[in-house]
Write a protein that holds these residues in place. Structure first.
Motif, short mmCIF file in Angstrom:
data_model
loop_
_atom_site.label_atom_id
_atom_site.label_comp_id
_atom_site.label_asym_id
_atom_site.label_seq_id
_atom_site.Cartn_x
_atom_site.Cartn_y
_atom_site.Cartn_z
N LEU A 262 0.89 -1.16 0.00
CA LEU A 262 0.00 0.00 0.00
C LEU A 262 0.93 1.21 0.00
O LEU A 262 1.47 1.57 1.05
CB LEU A 262 -0.91 0.02 1.22
CG LEU A 262 -1.97 1.12 1.20
CD1 LEU A 262 -3.10 0.76 0.24
CD2 LEU A 262 -2.53 1.38 2.60
N PRO A 263 1.18 1.82 -1.16
CA PRO A 263 2.21 2.87 -1.25
C PRO A 263 1.89 4.10 -0.41
O PRO A 263 1.02 4.91 -0.76
CB PRO A 263 2.27 3.19 -2.74
CG PRO A 263 1.03 2.63 -3.34
CD PRO A 263 0.59 1.50 -2.46
N THR A 264 2.60 4.22 0.68
CA THR A 264 2.38 5.27 1.66
C THR A 264 2.45 6.66 1.03
O THR A 264 1.64 7.54 1.35
CB THR A 264 3.43 5.15 2.77
OG1 THR A 264 3.24 3.91 3.45
CG2 THR A 264 3.33 6.29 3.77
N VAL A 265 3.42 6.88 0.15
CA VAL A 265 3.66 8.23 -0.37
C VAL A 265 2.46 8.75 -1.16
O VAL A 265 2.23 9.96 -1.19
CB VAL A 265 4.94 8.30 -1.21
CG1 VAL A 265 6.16 8.06 -0.35
CG2 VAL A 265 4.90 7.31 -2.37
N LEU A 266 1.70 7.87 -1.80
CA LEU A 266 0.53 8.33 -2.54
C LEU A 266 -0.51 8.92 -1.58
O LEU A 266 -1.09 9.98 -1.83
CB LEU A 266 -0.09 7.17 -3.33
CG LEU A 266 0.74 6.55 -4.44
CD1 LEU A 266 -0.09 5.51 -5.21
CD2 LEU A 266 1.28 7.59 -5.40
N ILE A 267 -0.74 8.24 -0.47
CA ILE A 267 -1.71 8.72 0.51
C ILE A 267 -1.20 9.99 1.18
O ILE A 267 -1.97 10.94 1.39
CB ILE A 267 -2.00 7.62 1.55
CG1 ILE A 267 -2.65 6.42 0.85
CG2 ILE A 267 -2.89 8.14 2.67
CD1 ILE A 267 -2.87 5.21 1.74
N GLU A 268 0.09 10.04 1.50
CA GLU A 268 0.64 11.24 2.12
C GLU A 268 0.52 12.44 1.19
O GLU A 268 0.22 13.56 1.64
CB GLU A 268 2.11 10.99 2.50
CG GLU A 268 2.27 9.99 3.64
CD GLU A 268 3.71 9.57 3.87
OE1 GLU A 268 4.04 9.19 5.01
OE2 GLU A 268 4.50 9.61 2.90
N ALA A 269 0.75 12.24 -0.10
CA ALA A 269 0.63 13.34 -1.05
C ALA A 269 -0.82 13.82 -1.12
O ALA A 269 -1.08 15.04 -1.08
CB ALA A 269 1.12 12.91 -2.42
N LEU A 270 -1.76 12.90 -1.24
CA LEU A 270 -3.16 13.29 -1.28
C LEU A 270 -3.58 14.01 0.01
O LEU A 270 -4.39 14.94 -0.02
CB LEU A 270 -4.04 12.06 -1.50
CG LEU A 270 -3.87 11.35 -2.85
CD1 LEU A 270 -4.70 10.06 -2.88
CD2 LEU A 270 -4.26 12.26 -4.00
N ALA A 271 -3.02 13.60 1.13
CA ALA A 271 -3.35 14.21 2.41
C ALA A 271 -2.95 15.68 2.48
O ALA A 271 -3.55 16.46 3.24
CB ALA A 271 -2.69 13.44 3.56
N VAL A 272 -1.93 16.07 1.71
CA VAL A 272 -1.51 17.49 1.70
C VAL A 272 -1.93 18.17 0.40
O VAL A 272 -1.48 19.28 0.10
CB VAL A 272 0.01 17.63 1.93
CG1 VAL A 272 0.40 17.07 3.28
CG2 VAL A 272 0.81 16.95 0.81
N GLY A 273 -2.81 17.50 -0.37
CA GLY A 273 -3.37 18.11 -1.57
C GLY A 273 -2.48 18.13 -2.78
O GLY A 273 -2.72 18.91 -3.72
N THR A 274 -1.46 17.28 -2.82
CA THR A 274 -0.54 17.24 -3.96
C THR A 274 -0.99 16.17 -4.95
O THR A 274 -1.18 15.01 -4.56
CB THR A 274 0.89 16.94 -3.49
OG1 THR A 274 1.34 18.01 -2.65
CG2 THR A 274 1.84 16.82 -4.68
N PRO A 275 -1.16 16.51 -6.23
CA PRO A 275 -1.54 15.52 -7.24
C PRO A 275 -0.53 14.38 -7.33
O PRO A 275 0.67 14.58 -7.08
CB PRO A 275 -1.56 16.33 -8.54
CG PRO A 275 -1.78 17.74 -8.11
CD PRO A 275 -1.07 17.86 -6.79
#
Length: 343
Positions: A262-275
């Motif tokens: 479950l790629p953490t960085v994708l969720i972290e990016a979405l959490a701060v509004g980054t595409p």
């Protein structure tokens, strides 16, 4: 596991980290007790000739810790070496957390030779008859369909994210962030992450933004970037203890991996509004990029498709700050699912 432990403390529980050896690269909060079982320089703990001895020492270690702090209500085992040992300790209740594609990991080990492959297959077979937690539905589906492992039970619990903390840390200042627009990739420099595909995509893009790599091996990263003619567009500040300002200020985050759990960085990016733009690994990304975000998934190992989608995302991207996945991965929500295992 650190995030889960912190959430359990907030809910009034007392988690402990039982670690095989002290090879820790994370800062562990002072309120989370850590216990190391084996000396740092001990080797071959899971070898065929040493396994029984290691298991006996691990059982004795767990008993000693429980005598000091009380009996544990739940054990969670992570990663192959630990799984191999813990599966023989007979502690209960015990669940094994599967973080990655079993089949992809075995395929990688097979290329390293028969001994490396045998070591890993032995660790995977230790999961037979055990209770499994997978970090994505994709991993659970793979285990069920391949039938290499026959668990006693299996369920999916997503990794926990402290979304408020991520938002707070993303607003902190960080030295070295480029002044202009840039893209970012977060992940160790490893074959699985396919930096070669990422660099080929970078060379084929219409946009000429630089790419920031938050990885652990600057020398290797720049060497491969040079091979594909993009060294002048790659910035490698190195590992960051707080990557969130780098992610938030980026125009987008790219993931080029062959496989993930479950790629953490994708969720972290979405959490701060980054595409985000990601390869469509068998496990994880398609569970994160839902609805209108699905269009930003691309086939694995296709640099031209990745380049085109990166260009498209830079031209237009829907609001992702309230992505559906975020409601499922809040730390307290996940912690409560783990607490339910006790009952």
């Amino acid at each position: 596991m650190l995030t889960l432990a912190s959430s359990l403390i907030e809910l009034g529980h007392e988690p402990h980290l039982l670690v095989l050896q002290n090879h820790c690269h994370h800062e562990v909060p002072a309120n989370i007790p850590v216990h190391f079982c084996f000396a740092q320089n001990e080797k071959n703990l899971d070898s065929f000739w040493k396994l029984s001895q290691s298991v006996a020492r691990l059982k004795q270690f767990i008993d000693q810790v429980q005598q000091e702090v009380g009996k544990f209500d739940l054990f969670l085992s992570n990663l192959d070496k630990t799984n191999l040992l813990m599966s023989r300790t007979q502690v209960s209740p015990l669940y094994f957390v599967v973080h990655n594609s079993v089949e992809e990991e075995l395929a990688r080990q097979r290329k390293l030779g028969p001994f490396a492959y045998w070591d890993m297959i032995r660790a995977k077979k230790a999961l037979n008859g055990q209770h499994l937690i997978t970090v994505s539905n994709g991993i659970a589906g793979e285990i069920a369909s391949k039938a290499r492992i026959h668990p006693a039970s299996m369920q999916t619990i997503y990794n926990p994210f402290e979304l408020e903390r991520i938002a707070t840390q993303a607003n902190m200042s960080a030295q070295g962030i480029p002044d202009g627009d840039y893209m970012v990739h977060v992940g160790r420099f490893a074959r699985q992450k396919r930096h070669d595909i990422l660099f080929q995509a970078l060379a084929s893009m219409k946009h000429t933004l630089p790419l920031v790599l938050l990885c652990n091996n600057k020398k290797k990263a720049l060497k491969v970037a040079r091979k594909y003619g993009v060294e002048d567009r790659v910035i490698v500040p190195g590992f960051q203890t707080n990557p969130y300002p780098w992610i938030k200020q980026a125009r987008l985050l790219a993931l080029s991996s062959d496989y993930e759990g479950l790629p953490t960085v994708l969720i972290e990016a979405l959490a701060v509004g980054t595409p985000v733009v990601s390869t469509n690994c068998d496990h994880g990304p398609k569970e994160i990029l839902l609805d209108e975000l699905q269009q930003y998934l691309v086939p694995r190992r296709d640099p031209l498709a990745l380049a085109e989608k990166l260009d498209n995302a830079l031209d237009f991207y829907p609001d992702c700050s309230n992505a559906k996945i975020l409601a499922q991965v809040g730390a307290q929500t996940v912690a409560e699912k783990y607490l339910a295992l006790i009952n």
